[in-house]
Structures are given as structure tokens and as C-alpha cells.
Design an enzyme around this catalytic site. Sequence first.
Site, PDB file in Angstrom:
ATOM      1  N   GLU A 111       0.848  -1.198   0.000  1.00 13.80           N
ATOM      2  CA  GLU A 111       0.000   0.000   0.000  1.00 13.80           C
ATOM      3  C   GLU A 111       0.879   1.242   0.000  1.00 13.80           C
ATOM      4  O   GLU A 111       1.984   1.230   0.558  1.00 13.80           O
ATOM      5  CB  GLU A 111      -0.869  -0.005   1.268  1.00 13.80           C
ATOM      6  CG  GLU A 111      -2.342  -0.163   1.042  1.00 13.80           C
ATOM      7  CD  GLU A 111      -3.037   1.008   0.384  1.00 13.80           C
ATOM      8  OE1 GLU A 111      -2.546   1.540  -0.636  1.00 13.80           O
ATOM      9  OE2 GLU A 111      -4.101   1.391   0.900  1.00 13.80           O
ATOM     10  N   ASP A 112       0.359   2.309  -0.574  1.00  7.82           N
ATOM     11  CA  ASP A 112       1.106   3.566  -0.582  1.00  7.82           C
ATOM     12  C   ASP A 112       1.175   4.181   0.814  1.00  7.82           C
ATOM     13  O   ASP A 112       2.234   4.551   1.291  1.00  7.82           O
ATOM     14  CB  ASP A 112       0.504   4.555  -1.588  1.00  7.82           C
ATOM     15  CG  ASP A 112      -1.012   4.745  -1.438  1.00  7.82           C
ATOM     16  OD1 ASP A 112      -1.616   4.127  -0.522  1.00  7.82           O
ATOM     17  OD2 ASP A 112      -1.589   5.508  -2.228  1.00  7.82           O
ATOM     18  N   ASP A 115      -3.402   5.424   6.556  1.00  9.85           N
ATOM     19  CA  ASP A 115      -3.922   6.678   7.106  1.00  9.85           C
ATOM     20  C   ASP A 115      -4.912   6.326   8.223  1.00  9.85           C
ATOM     21  O   ASP A 115      -4.494   5.971   9.318  1.00  9.85           O
ATOM     22  CB  ASP A 115      -4.544   7.454   5.943  1.00  9.85           C
ATOM     23  CG  ASP A 115      -4.985   8.855   6.302  1.00  9.85           C
ATOM     24  OD1 ASP A 115      -4.392   9.440   7.222  1.00  9.85           O
ATOM     25  OD2 ASP A 115      -5.920   9.378   5.662  1.00  9.85           O
ATOM     26  N   PHE A 164      -1.287  16.167   4.154  1.00  9.39           N
ATOM     27  CA  PHE A 164      -1.685  15.519   2.908  1.00  9.39           C
ATOM     28  C   PHE A 164      -0.510  15.502   1.949  1.00  9.39           C
ATOM     29  O   PHE A 164       0.018  16.543   1.582  1.00  9.39           O
ATOM     30  CB  PHE A 164      -2.890  16.215   2.276  1.00  9.39           C
ATOM     31  CG  PHE A 164      -3.521  15.375   1.212  1.00  9.39           C
ATOM     32  CD1 PHE A 164      -4.423  14.370   1.541  1.00  9.39           C
ATOM     33  CD2 PHE A 164      -3.179  15.554  -0.124  1.00  9.39           C
ATOM     34  CE1 PHE A 164      -4.972  13.559   0.552  1.00  9.39           C
ATOM     35  CE2 PHE A 164      -3.726  14.742  -1.116  1.00  9.39           C
ATOM     36  CZ  PHE A 164      -4.626  13.755  -0.772  1.00  9.39           C
ATOM     37  N   ARG A 177       0.728  11.992  -9.187  1.00 13.96           N
ATOM     38  CA  ARG A 177       1.245  10.640  -8.945  1.00 13.96           C
ATOM     39  C   ARG A 177       2.651  10.474  -9.510  1.00 13.96           C
ATOM     40  O   ARG A 177       3.450   9.709  -9.008  1.00 13.96           O
ATOM     41  CB  ARG A 177       0.346   9.588  -9.617  1.00 13.96           C
ATOM     42  CG  ARG A 177      -1.023   9.436  -8.982  1.00 13.96           C
ATOM     43  CD  ARG A 177      -1.674   8.158  -9.527  1.00 13.96           C
ATOM     44  NE  ARG A 177      -3.112   8.109  -9.301  1.00 13.96           N
ATOM     45  CZ  ARG A 177      -3.695   7.703  -8.171  1.00 13.96           C
ATOM     46  NH1 ARG A 177      -2.953   7.343  -7.141  1.00 13.96           N
ATOM     47  NH2 ARG A 177      -5.000   7.671  -8.064  1.00 13.96           N
TER      48      ARG A 177
HETATM   49  P1  IMP Z   1      -7.074   4.930   4.829  1.00 17.44           P
HETATM   50  O1  IMP Z   1      -8.148   3.964   4.437  1.00 17.44           O
HETATM   51  O2  IMP Z   1      -7.619   6.154   5.514  1.00 17.44           O
HETATM   52  O3  IMP Z   1      -5.936   4.303   5.598  1.00 17.44           O
HETATM   53  O4  IMP Z   1      -6.509   5.548   3.524  1.00 17.44           O
HETATM   54  C1  IMP Z   1      -5.779   4.845   2.643  1.00 17.44           C
HETATM   55  C2  IMP Z   1      -5.849   5.479   1.297  1.00 17.44           C
HETATM   56  O5  IMP Z   1      -6.208   6.864   1.332  1.00 17.44           O
HETATM   57  C3  IMP Z   1      -4.474   5.452   0.690  1.00 17.44           C
HETATM   58  O6  IMP Z   1      -4.272   4.253   0.006  1.00 17.44           O
HETATM   59  C4  IMP Z   1      -4.488   6.651  -0.217  1.00 17.44           C
HETATM   60  O7  IMP Z   1      -5.035   6.294  -1.469  1.00 17.44           O
HETATM   61  C5  IMP Z   1      -5.420   7.622   0.453  1.00 17.44           C
HETATM   62  N1  IMP Z   1      -4.659   8.631   1.235  1.00 17.44           N
HETATM   63  C6  IMP Z   1      -4.537   8.716   2.570  1.00 17.44           C
HETATM   64  N2  IMP Z   1      -3.762   9.750   2.936  1.00 17.44           N
HETATM   65  C7  IMP Z   1      -3.359  10.319   1.779  1.00 17.44           C
HETATM   66  C8  IMP Z   1      -2.494  11.435   1.488  1.00 17.44           C
HETATM   67  O8  IMP Z   1      -1.927  12.119   2.358  1.00 17.44           O
HETATM   68  N3  IMP Z   1      -2.319  11.710   0.172  1.00 17.44           N
HETATM   69  C9  IMP Z   1      -2.896  10.992  -0.832  1.00 17.44           C
HETATM   70  N4  IMP Z   1      -3.700   9.950  -0.598  1.00 17.44           N
HETATM   71  C10 IMP Z   1      -3.931   9.613   0.691  1.00 17.44           C
HETATM   72 MG    MG Z   2      -4.320   3.985  -2.089  1.00 20.11          MG
END
Ligand code: IMP
Ligand code: MG
Length: 194
Positions: A111-112, A115, A164, A177
Amino acid sequence: MPKSTRYKPKSKRQTVESVRTLIPREQIQRRIAGMAREIRRDFPLEPLHLVGVLKGSIFFLTDLARELSGDVSLDFIAVSSYGDRTHTSGEVKLTRDLDASIEGRTVIVVEDILDTGMTLQYLLRVFEQRKPRRIRVAVLLDKPERRIAKVRADYVGFKIPNEFVVGYGLDYAERYRNLADVGVLTLGARVKKT
Ligand code: IMP
Ligand code: MG
């Protein structure tokens, strides 16, 4: 100090977006090589099945895969959660499933960014039902302050503050990206067109 790049709005865009470098490309590459060594140290002989979460993980996955020695295979899954905004809706939907079964395999979810953790929590639930041999999670970035779901990654590239970020696969409304560095995106005030 990290350098700052200002992306001027093309024509009628109403905000000024700027990106300040947070993690330069060389540092990202060095860390990924280190993560690959950590993963191989844990699983010296096993075939590893990397599952990339589209689209944010693509650059991370391709670089990580090339740093891993031995038997490696790839697959991709896609979920949607964010839409075109900088805030999560908390909803996760599977939009593209894997091509191949993960039963009996050693799966590394790639995963990138971790969050709130909602995406990963959802994915781990889906994958665990499919009886893999084991599952590990590798994320390039971790924003621990934002965590809601009780999930953690086994391999973390960088812990970052609650900002962000874009670049190296991460987007804002599908843009940025392709930046080679990871940077903090700032949305400025409206600008009057002259
Ligand atoms: P989560 O489900 O809140 O953990 O979010 C995961 C997904 O939200 C990541 O795979 C990203 O695609 C997106 N995301 C969360 N934070 C960021 C950020 O700071 N920049 C860009 N995308 C984000
Ligand atoms: Mg993602």
C-alpha cells in the site's frame, strides 16, 4: 531545507497548489531497498506474492519487487475510498479484484499509505477469508496520528506527520502521482485572475 516547487494554475483553476518536498527520491529508493532486505530476512526462501493496491502503490510496488531477490509474483486489487477530496469518507468499495487465488500463498499487501486504516482493515478481512498461508503488510508511508481502525503494517517506509502528501504514486484528484519525490500538498487561497 527541502526545496519547494510551485505549480502555477493553468487558467481558471481557483486555488494555488504547491508541493513542498518531504521525502526526496534518493531517500525513498534507499529505504525501499532496506525494506526488501527486511522482508527477505523474514522469509528467506519463500515465494512472495505481492498484492498492490491500485493505483497509489504502483511505483512503490515496482521498485520493491525489483529489490526483492528470489521468487516473486504480482497481482493487483483496487478499492475506492477517497474520491477527489483530501478527506476520507470512511467507505471502502472493491472496484477490481485479484486475478489469481491467494490460497496457501505468502501474501505481501503493498500500500502507498496507511492513514485511517479503513482501507487496510477492509482488505485484510477480504484476504483472510481466502486462506493465504500468511499475510504481511508493507506500506511506504504511515500517518499514525490519523488511525481509526485497529490495523498495523509489518513493514513501514516512513512515518510522516498528519499532512496531505502527493507524489510517488500518491495523488490529489488523480494528479501528482508521477512526481518522483513525496511532498506535502498545500492548497492556497483563491487567486483573482488579472
Ligand atoms: P485509509 O483507508 O484512511 O488508511 O486511507 C488509505 C488510502 O487513502 C491510501 O491508500 C491513499 O489512497 C489515500 N490517502 C490517505 N492519505 C493520503 C495522502 O496524504 N495523500 C494521498 N492519498 C492519501
Ligand atoms: Mg491507495
